[in-house]
Design an enzyme around this catalytic site. Structure first.
Site, mmCIF file in Angstrom:
data_model
loop_
_atom_site.group_PDB
_atom_site.id
_atom_site.type_symbol
_atom_site.label_atom_id
_atom_site.label_comp_id
_atom_site.label_asym_id
_atom_site.label_seq_id
_atom_site.Cartn_x
_atom_site.Cartn_y
_atom_site.Cartn_z
ATOM 1 N N HIS A 4 20.063 -6.597 3.354
ATOM 2 C CA HIS A 4 19.413 -6.082 2.144
ATOM 3 C C HIS A 4 20.254 -6.377 0.917
ATOM 4 C CE1 HIS A 4 17.516 -2.633 4.664
ATOM 5 N NE2 HIS A 4 17.146 -3.833 5.028
ATOM 6 N N ARG A 34 1.407 -3.111 -10.699
ATOM 7 C CA ARG A 34 0.940 -2.578 -9.411
ATOM 8 C C ARG A 34 1.426 -1.129 -9.328
ATOM 9 N NH1 ARG A 34 2.642 -8.078 -7.691
ATOM 10 N NH2 ARG A 34 0.905 -9.105 -6.634
ATOM 11 N N ARG A 90 -2.960 -1.402 -12.907
ATOM 12 C CA ARG A 90 -3.984 -1.511 -11.867
ATOM 13 C C ARG A 90 -4.025 -0.214 -11.067
ATOM 14 N NH1 ARG A 90 -3.473 -6.132 -7.432
ATOM 15 N NH2 ARG A 90 -1.963 -4.666 -6.566
ATOM 16 N N GLU A 118 -11.076 -10.840 -6.890
ATOM 17 C CA GLU A 118 -10.311 -11.213 -5.697
ATOM 18 C C GLU A 118 -11.160 -11.180 -4.432
ATOM 19 O OE1 GLU A 118 -6.956 -8.574 -5.282
ATOM 20 O OE2 GLU A 118 -8.124 -6.791 -5.733
ATOM 21 N N ASN A 172 -4.332 -14.356 -4.764
ATOM 22 C CA ASN A 172 -3.741 -14.064 -3.445
ATOM 23 C C ASN A 172 -4.824 -13.578 -2.479
ATOM 24 O OD1 ASN A 172 -1.498 -14.485 -4.987
ATOM 25 N ND2 ASN A 172 -0.806 -12.363 -4.978
ATOM 26 N N ASP A 173 -5.577 -12.590 -2.939
ATOM 27 C CA ASP A 173 -6.643 -12.087 -2.070
ATOM 28 C C ASP A 173 -7.872 -12.989 -2.107
ATOM 29 O OD1 ASP A 173 -5.804 -9.767 -0.650
ATOM 30 O OD2 ASP A 173 -5.577 -8.767 -2.584
ATOM 31 N N ARG A 232 -3.521 -13.303 4.675
ATOM 32 C CA ARG A 232 -2.408 -13.786 3.853
ATOM 33 C C ARG A 232 -1.035 -13.532 4.454
ATOM 34 N NH1 ARG A 232 -2.998 -9.907 -1.506
ATOM 35 N NH2 ARG A 232 -0.780 -10.087 -1.846
ATOM 36 N N CYS A 255 -3.548 -13.391 -12.258
ATOM 37 C CA CYS A 255 -2.308 -12.688 -11.921
ATOM 38 C C CYS A 255 -1.866 -12.956 -10.493
ATOM 39 C CB CYS A 255 -2.455 -11.186 -12.164
ATOM 40 S SG CYS A 255 -3.707 -10.423 -11.117
HETATM 41 C C1 PEP Z 1 -3.920 -10.876 -5.824
HETATM 42 O O1 PEP Z 1 -4.595 -10.501 -4.871
HETATM 43 O O2 PEP Z 1 -3.883 -12.057 -6.221
HETATM 44 C C2 PEP Z 1 -3.067 -9.915 -6.553
HETATM 45 C C3 PEP Z 1 -2.441 -10.253 -7.650
HETATM 46 O O3 PEP Z 1 -2.932 -8.668 -6.045
HETATM 47 P P1 PEP Z 1 -2.001 -8.263 -4.803
HETATM 48 O O4 PEP Z 1 -1.120 -9.450 -4.499
HETATM 49 O O5 PEP Z 1 -1.251 -7.062 -5.244
HETATM 50 O O6 PEP Z 1 -2.975 -7.985 -3.718
HETATM 51 MG MG MG Z 2 -4.958 -8.419 -4.480
#
Ligand code: PEP
Ligand code: MG
Length: 594
Positions: A205, A312, A348, A447, A470-471, A481, A518
């Site tokens: 860590h 977040r 968020r 997303e 990402n999602d 993911r 984002c």
């Molecule tokens: C995403 O899904 O792209 C995002 C920014 O949110 P998280 O990674 O927190 O799910």
């Molecule tokens: Mg997300």
């Protein structure tokens, strides 16, 4: 004459200079006075409790266990953003240790059957576990001992309600036997320069956090605390894993030169950050920070981010269903706003569920397709109400500076329900005499593919879209993911993703609504250029990515970026896209490096 043990492990030249070899736990060079830090050892007595108190001890243990998991999750996230996945996977393995059913059973047995206090029970069970690892001879696991001991000590201290307040000298180099991530975070407040440690490995860590904080560190030296004296000037060469004690003038000159080079590089980085955010053809762009933890907030200023594009809030959860109270939430939001200066903060709403905490319900077969984000908030109105109350109260104190972002939206009903709730909470605040921001902006994460497909329907009901690639990637391509078995299929630049982004941009433009990205795609310089070419000039990313993204964006004209995305949009496969990326970098390197 027989050499002492120290002499076997260090090289001492005639001048008295001592070079201690260790591991390069975090790169960089520092020169400064040593501060010998010694943490008090934990002390536990085999104290027994009354039969009646057993239940209370079990409860205390369970609470502390959850808090520890939360701490580790926090470190894992910081590490993931700082230096990549591998090391964070190790922390995830340690979370598994804390959650290990056998360990838990053993602790419960000590408390229930033998009626020991929880701190002693934890200590005993962990010590047995540590003993097993020590005798296993497994090198990788032995390297983990520091972290496992850290977990044990952390839990014991929490159970004993012993919180040490640590103070170290400003701008000193911390020399210690070992150090915990929370201590590093604490010490960075005193602007410490580097770490020189007896114990620790490359994947601990400590190393993860030191890297994320940009702190040079040498670990695993065995002897640093025995050789280095308090206050003396030492050199830490984190890049080469070396500590130089009582340096000769020659070594000092050499390292001062290297330090100047390092500072020059940092200044070059700062120069890029100080440039106006405009493309080579003069169009403006905005680079914001993605943030989650209090400790990270310092990076907003360090990387000159244009405010926080994604705050977040999952870190406000303590354990299953328990979240920080309204006033603690308000404190976190206020601090974020202050850090963002005159810029905005997009908060968020809790995006718990999926892989992120809150598993109070029965296990779900497909948690990512399950009870997550807005779905939870609409079922658990207490959570939603508390969070909205805290956000809207703070927003009233800083009108125009806060935006609200809804996670995981997949239907119009969800958006309408939250808007109604926002109206109700604002009425409550008004009745209580608080100021409110009447024009607070409300946006949704794009997303889930259905939302991108319906972007045109959503556009007139929101103030902005924030595309979470990402999602969006995981749901569009049906690729978990976090699943390493199929990580090669997790392709944020897949043609289908570009199409969904394009649909969202078109809808936003039609209704003159803001659109930002984002997800990780924005932190990829090539991805950022393509997004700019599409007309998205507002990007939010992990702050450490800002310099590399900015460097590329200021070097390109809008025409160039538009041509690029046109090419990418013609690609019908991911390999076609990657071929375009490779070609582009080949040309770029040719033009920039001769
Ligand atoms: C995403 O899904 O792209 C995002 C920014 O949110 P998280 O990674 O927190 O799910
Ligand atoms: Mg997300």
């Amino acid at each position: 004459m027989k050499k002492s043990w120290v002499m076997k492990e260090i090289e001492e030249n005639r001048s008295g200079e001592i070079v201690i070899e260790g591991l390069s736990a975090s790169p960089g060079i520092a020169i400064g006075p040593a501060f010998i830090y010694q943490r008090g050892n934990i002390k536990v007595d085999p104290q027994k409790v009354d039969h009646k108190e057993v239940k209370r001890e079990l409860k205390s243990f369970e609470e502390v266990k959850e808090l520890t998991v939360r701490d580790l999750e926090r470190i894992s996230s910081i590490g993931r953003r700082g230096i990549g996945n591998d090391s964070s996977d190790i922390i995830d393995a340690q979370i598994e240790i804390v959650n290990d059913p056998e360990l838990r059973k053993s602790i419960h047995t000590h408390i229930k059957d033998q009626q020991f206090k929880a701190d002693y029970a934890v200590c005993e069970a962990f010590n047995k576990y540590l003993g097993l690892i020590e005798s296993s001879g497994n090198k990788l696991m032995i390297e983990r001992l520091v972290d496992i001991r850290d977990i044990r000590d952390r839990m014991v201290r929490k159970l004993q309600h012993r919180w040490q307040t640590m103070s170290v000298n400003e701008r000193s180099i911390i020399v210690s036997d070992e150090i915990t991530p929370s201590e590093i975070i604490e010490f960075t407040r005193s602007n410490i320069l580097a770490l020189a440690l007896n114990k620790g490995g490359l994947t601990t860590h400590t190393s993860i956090i030191a890297n994320a904080m940009g702190l040079p560190a040498v670990a695993g030296t065995s002897i640093a605390t025995r050789v280095i004296q308090r206050g003396e000037k030492i050199i830490v060469d984190g890049t080469r894993g070396r500590i130089i004690v009582r340096p000769t003038n020659e070594s000092l000159d050499k390292y001062q030169r290297l330090l100047r080079q390092q500072k020059r590089k940092e200044r070059d980085l700062q120069k890029i950050l100080s440039l106006p955010s405009t493309t080579a053809s003069g169009e403006n762009f905005t680079l914001r920070a993605n943030m989650e933890f209090d400790e990270e907030l310092i990076n907003v200023e360090k990387y000159k981010a244009d405010g926080i594009g994604l705050l977040r809030t999952e870190s406000l959860f303590i354990s299953d269903g328990i979240h920080l109270d309204r006033s603690s939430q308000e404190a976190f939001y206020r601090k974020s706003i202050i850090v963002a200066g005159q810029q905005t903060v997009t908060i968020r709403l809790f995006d718990v569920g999926g892989d992120k905490i809150l598993n109070e319900t029965k296990p779900e077969a497909n948690p990512f397709l399950g009870w997550r984000g807005i779905r939870i908030l609409l079922d658990r109105r207490d959570l939603l109400e508390d969070q909205l109350y805290a956000i809207l109260k703070v927003a009233g104190e800083y009108p125009g500076r806060v935006k609200i972002l809804l996670p995981m939206v997949s239907s119009m009903e969800e958006l309408q329900a939250v808007k109604e709730e926002i109206g109700k909470v604002q009425d409550t605040l008004k009745n209580e005499g608080h100021a409110i921001d009447k024009h607070i902006q409300i946006g949704i994460m794009v997303e889930v593919p259905s939302t991108a497909i319906q972007a045109d329907d959503f556009a007139s009901h929101v103030d902005f879209f924030s595309i979470g690639t990402n999602d969006l990637t995981q749901y569009t391509l049906a690729v978990d993911r976090g699943n390493t078995l199929i990580s090669n299929l997790y392709q944020q630049m897949h043609p289908a993703i570009w199409k969904l982004i394009e649909m969202t941009v078109t809808a936003a433009k039609k209704y003159q609504k803001e659109v930002t990205v984002c997800g990780e795609l924005a932190s990829n310089p090539f991805g950022a250029m393509c997004l700019m070419g599409m007309g998205i000039s507002d990007l939010s990313m992990v702050p450490t990515a800002i310099p590399k993204v900015k460097k590329i964006l200021v070097s390109q004209t809008m025409d160039e970026m538009q041509d690029l995305i046109k090419k990418v949009e013609k690609a019908i496969s991911y390999s076609d896209v990657i071929a375009i990326v490779k070609n582009w970098y080949k040309e770029y390197d040719k033009n920039n490096n001769g």
